[in-house]
Design a protein around this motif. Structure first.
Motif, PDB file in Angstrom:
ATOM      1  N   UNK A  36      10.378  -0.457  -3.010  1.00  0.00           N
ATOM      2  CA  UNK A  36       9.573  -1.034  -1.936  1.00  0.00           C
ATOM      3  C   UNK A  36       8.838  -2.287  -2.414  1.00  0.00           C
ATOM      4  N   UNK A  37       8.374  -2.293  -3.656  1.00  0.00           N
ATOM      5  CA  UNK A  37       7.725  -3.494  -4.188  1.00  0.00           C
ATOM      6  C   UNK A  37       8.717  -4.659  -4.199  1.00  0.00           C
ATOM      7  N   UNK A  66       0.828  -1.212   0.000  1.00  0.00           N
ATOM      8  CA  UNK A  66       0.000   0.000   0.000  1.00  0.00           C
ATOM      9  C   UNK A  66       0.861   1.261   0.000  1.00  0.00           C
ATOM     10  N   UNK A  67       1.958   1.245   0.750  1.00  0.00           N
ATOM     11  CA  UNK A  67       2.871   2.393   0.762  1.00  0.00           C
ATOM     12  C   UNK A  67       3.481   2.615  -0.617  1.00  0.00           C
ATOM     13  N   UNK A  97      -2.213  10.150   0.656  1.00  0.00           N
ATOM     14  CA  UNK A  97      -2.201  10.128   2.120  1.00  0.00           C
ATOM     15  C   UNK A  97      -3.053   8.976   2.651  1.00  0.00           C
ATOM     16  N   UNK A  98      -4.175   8.704   1.990  1.00  0.00           N
ATOM     17  CA  UNK A  98      -5.038   7.600   2.412  1.00  0.00           C
ATOM     18  C   UNK A  98      -4.301   6.273   2.273  1.00  0.00           C
ATOM     19  N   UNK A  99      -3.629   6.073   1.151  1.00  0.00           N
ATOM     20  CA  UNK A  99      -2.907   4.821   0.923  1.00  0.00           C
ATOM     21  C   UNK A  99      -1.751   4.648   1.903  1.00  0.00           C
ATOM     22  N   UNK A 100      -0.974   5.714   2.137  1.00  0.00           N
ATOM     23  CA  UNK A 100       0.178   5.597   3.035  1.00  0.00           C
ATOM     24  C   UNK A 100      -0.284   5.379   4.479  1.00  0.00           C
ATOM     25  N   UNK A 101      -1.426   5.972   4.855  1.00  0.00           N
ATOM     26  CA  UNK A 101      -1.938   5.787   6.216  1.00  0.00           C
ATOM     27  C   UNK A 101      -2.508   4.386   6.394  1.00  0.00           C
TER      28      UNK A 101
END
Length: 722
Positions: free
Chosen positions: A661-662, A375-376, A593-597
């Motif tokens: 990150x992936x 998600x990040x 911001x929604x995805x990182x949170x």
């Protein structure tokens, strides 16, 4: 007051309110104020580097992440000091004093008594301000990191063994205070920063933005000291981390010492410590190392996560923050994170996870963490897409071999201008060419169609200019130097061009453009978004002209040659857009911001729970230190990757971090697949029984040996008597 018990090993029983020790209320208020202080200062930090200390984007980002990394390295130091030397109470007091001094130093470093000549707000002694800022940040890193492992544990120490329920409630409230302080501070300090303050000239109010967090840190310290007489203060018991390090060091040393000898092989390399350390301690260290091995890929998550305070904040400065009912500052977008955390944590725990379980899916902690990392990565893909759209709205400035020119007609009649390599361009009265025209030549000839009038214009490389054509075509044609970057922090830069025969004076909000001669342009002045009213005067007459400005624009306001004084004088003034305002809305950052949170909730909260469940009873602090260390390493990775990549396009850098990150996510999923969950309590019980049996056997052997020795002595004595 505290009533001492006769047993020194028991906790002193303090006064209670609603079943809770009154001392914890001081600790909760202390934590709220401290988190407000830290996150409030951090919210405006990257903009302070960028626009006050005049660092470029890369340097501002680098210093920001070095600071965050230090804040997560120093908890190890704080834990060692508290457990081995001073105890939690004194460690919190002494390091909070260091912390408060650091915040005050930061506030002082932002004070700049600039003169009228320093119109861009650059400090007179920049080196002094930079040195003071770095000192303040080092002190803050020592303070906030040093007390981080102490405050929560000190709060837990205040409860009796019979108050397990109250202790659990305390930690929930404690976590709420952390997020509450973070939320309020990231709303308030950007507002304070956006205020205009100064002695000789108005500028962004960083002293106030840093001063309020400094005041809150002083309040935090005073509140904590005020409860001193009510606290239960445990003495230092020795640091388990030091014992772990010594045991590991002995195992490594012993292994290499006997690498070439005929000693039997050991099942695990830590077994080489059995000659000196208990099997229970060795088994506990094995469990810790097993989890720490899983931590190796984790820093990459924090590499992306902490960029919301640096790269994402800088991204927001090029966006439109007008939400209708309110205007958001770029650094205020960070408030989306704590708001979503407070919303998503209960939703995940009470709805999402139970629903997944009902569907028959085994959503293990390590699988959750893998999803959080993914998600990040997707959040940074979203940030890259946003950046691509922003780049389309940004001006295209000339390269090292180019120059750009705009032509402005100050007269009332239309003109047809002939420029090299361009079709004839018709310019209406009191208007300019819509776009800047790009040239490779060092000078060009500008002529007017159907006339013999022409002028040679010198074109400096890497510059933008505006050619001012007066109403008297045979007069002097002036050339202005125009902006070569978007105005900072979403502000607007405005200048006036006087096309009339006489000089005029222009002022607005106490800012004077000075006397503007005929057919000349003023310097640029900086204005915030919103409505601005300009007063134009020739000494005998005045005219008020109002205009609404957005974010990050630049305008040339032309007073044309046919300007007339009167009630409708403002109608004659025309606005030439040199740099268009930010048009891509800041709300488009909400998906990232929604995805990182979501990633943070699934990754961070789960990771802490997993670490706690897999940690031996006396080594949970060791894994906590290891977890915080991954955050520090993640912030250092930002510097390394950005320095090696050296990408010109910001969207490409976002995609690079997402790709890394992936890749790490795939590696972590493989490691998680082979991980076997353990029950530390059962393992500890098993080895305690083994150690007890071994201890009992040693005692029996010692008794037997003692008995045999005694019998031998009796025999010797009898023989002597004979």
């Amino acid at each position: 007051m505290t009533e001492k018990t006769t047993d020194d090993n028991k906790k002193a029983k303090s006064k209670e309110v609603c079943g809770y020790p009154i001392s914890i209320f001081f600790i909760v208020v202390n934590e709220f104020c401290e988190r407000f202080s830290y996150y409030g200062m951090r919210a405006v930090l990257v903009l302070y580097f960028r626009y006050f200390l005049k660092f470029d984007d890369d340097l501002a980002t680098s210093i920001y992440h070095i600071f965050v990394a230090l804040c997560y390295l120093t908890p190890i130091m704080g834990a060692i000091i508290a457990d081995s030397w001073l105890g939690k109470f004194k460690t919190i007091i002494y390091l909070s004093i260091v912390y408060a001094i650091g915040q005050v130093v930061m506030a002082v470093s932002a004070i700049n008594d600039i003169t009228d000549s320093d119109r861009d707000g650059t400090p007179d002694n920049l080196t002094f301000h930079i040195a003071l800022s770095m000192l303040g940040l080092i002190l803050i890193a020592l303070g906030t990191g040093g007390i981080k492992p102490c405050v929560a544990a000190f709060g837990g120490d205040q409860f009796q063994d019979s108050q397990a329920k109250q202790r659990g409630t305390f930690f929930s409230v404690f976590y709420l205070c952390i997020n509450g302080g973070s939320l309020l501070s990231t709303i308030i300090t950007p507002i304070l920063r956006a205020q205009e303050c100064g002695i000789h000239s108005q500028q962004k109010c960083y002293p106030l933005a840093f001063g309020v967090p400094a005041a809150l840190m002083v309040v935090s310290l005073v509140v904590f000291i005020a409860g001193s007489g009510m606290y239960h203060k445990t003495k230092p018991q020795g640091n388990i981390m030091l014992a772990v390090c010594k045991c590991i060091g002995f195992a490594v040393k012993n292994r290499f010492k006997h690498r070439s000898s005929a000693h039997p092989k050991r099942t695990h390399w830590m077994d080489w410590a059995e000659e000196k350390y208990d099997k229970l301690l060795i088994a506990q260290i094995k469990m810790v190392l097993k989890v720490l091995f899983l931590y190796i890929p984790l820093p990459m998550f924090w590499t992306l996560f902490d960029q919301k305070g640096s790269r994402w904040t800088l991204q927001a400065t090029t966006m439109d923050g007008n939400f209708g009912a309110m205007i958001l500052q770029p650094d205020q977008m960070q408030t989306v994170n704590p708001i979503l955390i407070l919303t998503l944590v209960p939703i995940m725990d009470s709805l999402v996870y139970p629903l997944i379980k009902k569907c028959g899916l085994n959503f293990t902690p390590l699988r959750r963490m893998t999803v959080g990392m993914f998600l990040a990565a997707m959040a940074f893909v979203a940030a890259a897409l946003v950046q691509i759209q922003i780049d389309k709205t940004l001006p295209s400035f000339p390269s090292a071999t180019q120059s750009q020119l705009k032509v402005l007609n100050m007269g009332s009649n239309a003109l047809t201008v002939i420029l090299p390599n361009n079709n004839p361009i018709e310019i209406q009265g009191a208007q300019a060419t819509v776009q800047y025209l790009t040239f490779e030549e060092e000078s060009i000839t500008v002529s007017l169609q159907n006339t013999e009038i022409s002028r040679t214009v010198v074109l400096p490389r890497e510059k933008r200019q505006t050619l001012l054509i007066p109403s008297n075509l045979n007069g002097t044609w002036d050339v202005t130097d125009d902006l070569m970057e978007k105005p900072e922090q979403g502000a607007n830069k405005i200048r006036f061009v006087n096309g009339m025969a006489g000089a005029v004076n222009v002022s607005a909000w106490g800012e004077s453009f000075g006397s503007i001669a005929s057919s000349r342009a003023s310097n640029y002045s900086l204005f915030l978004n919103g409505k601005v009213t300009f007063t134009i005067s020739d000494g005998a007459n005045t005219c008020d002209y109002s205009r609404e400005f957005g974010f990050g624009s630049s305008y040339t306001l032309l007073i044309p040659s046919n300007f007339t004084w009167g009630s409708t004088c403002w109608e004659k003034i025309s606005a030439v857009e040199d740099i268009q305002p930010n048009s891509f809305h800041m709300g488009w950052q909400i998906p990232q911001y929604f995805l990182i949170t979501c990633g943070e909730v699934v990754f961070s909260v789960t990771g802490l729970e997993f670490s706690y469940s897999q940690a031996p009873s006396n080594m949970k602090a060791v894994l906590q230190a290891g977890w915080l260390f991954t955050v520090a390493v993640g912030n250092f990775i930002v510097l390394i990757v950005a320095e090696i990549a050296q990408m010109e396009e910001q969207w490409a850098e976002f995609v690079l971090f997402a790709s890394l990150l992936v890749a790490v996510c795939v590696i972590f999923s493989i490691m998680a697949y082979f991980y076997t969950y353990t029950d530390p309590t059962a393992i500890e019980a098993q080895f305690r029984d083994t150690d007890n049996e071994s201890h009992q056997e040693k005692l029996e052997m010692k008794k037997e040996h003692s008995k045999e020795s005694h019998n031998e002595k009796d025999d010797e004595h009898n023989q002597t008597k004979m």
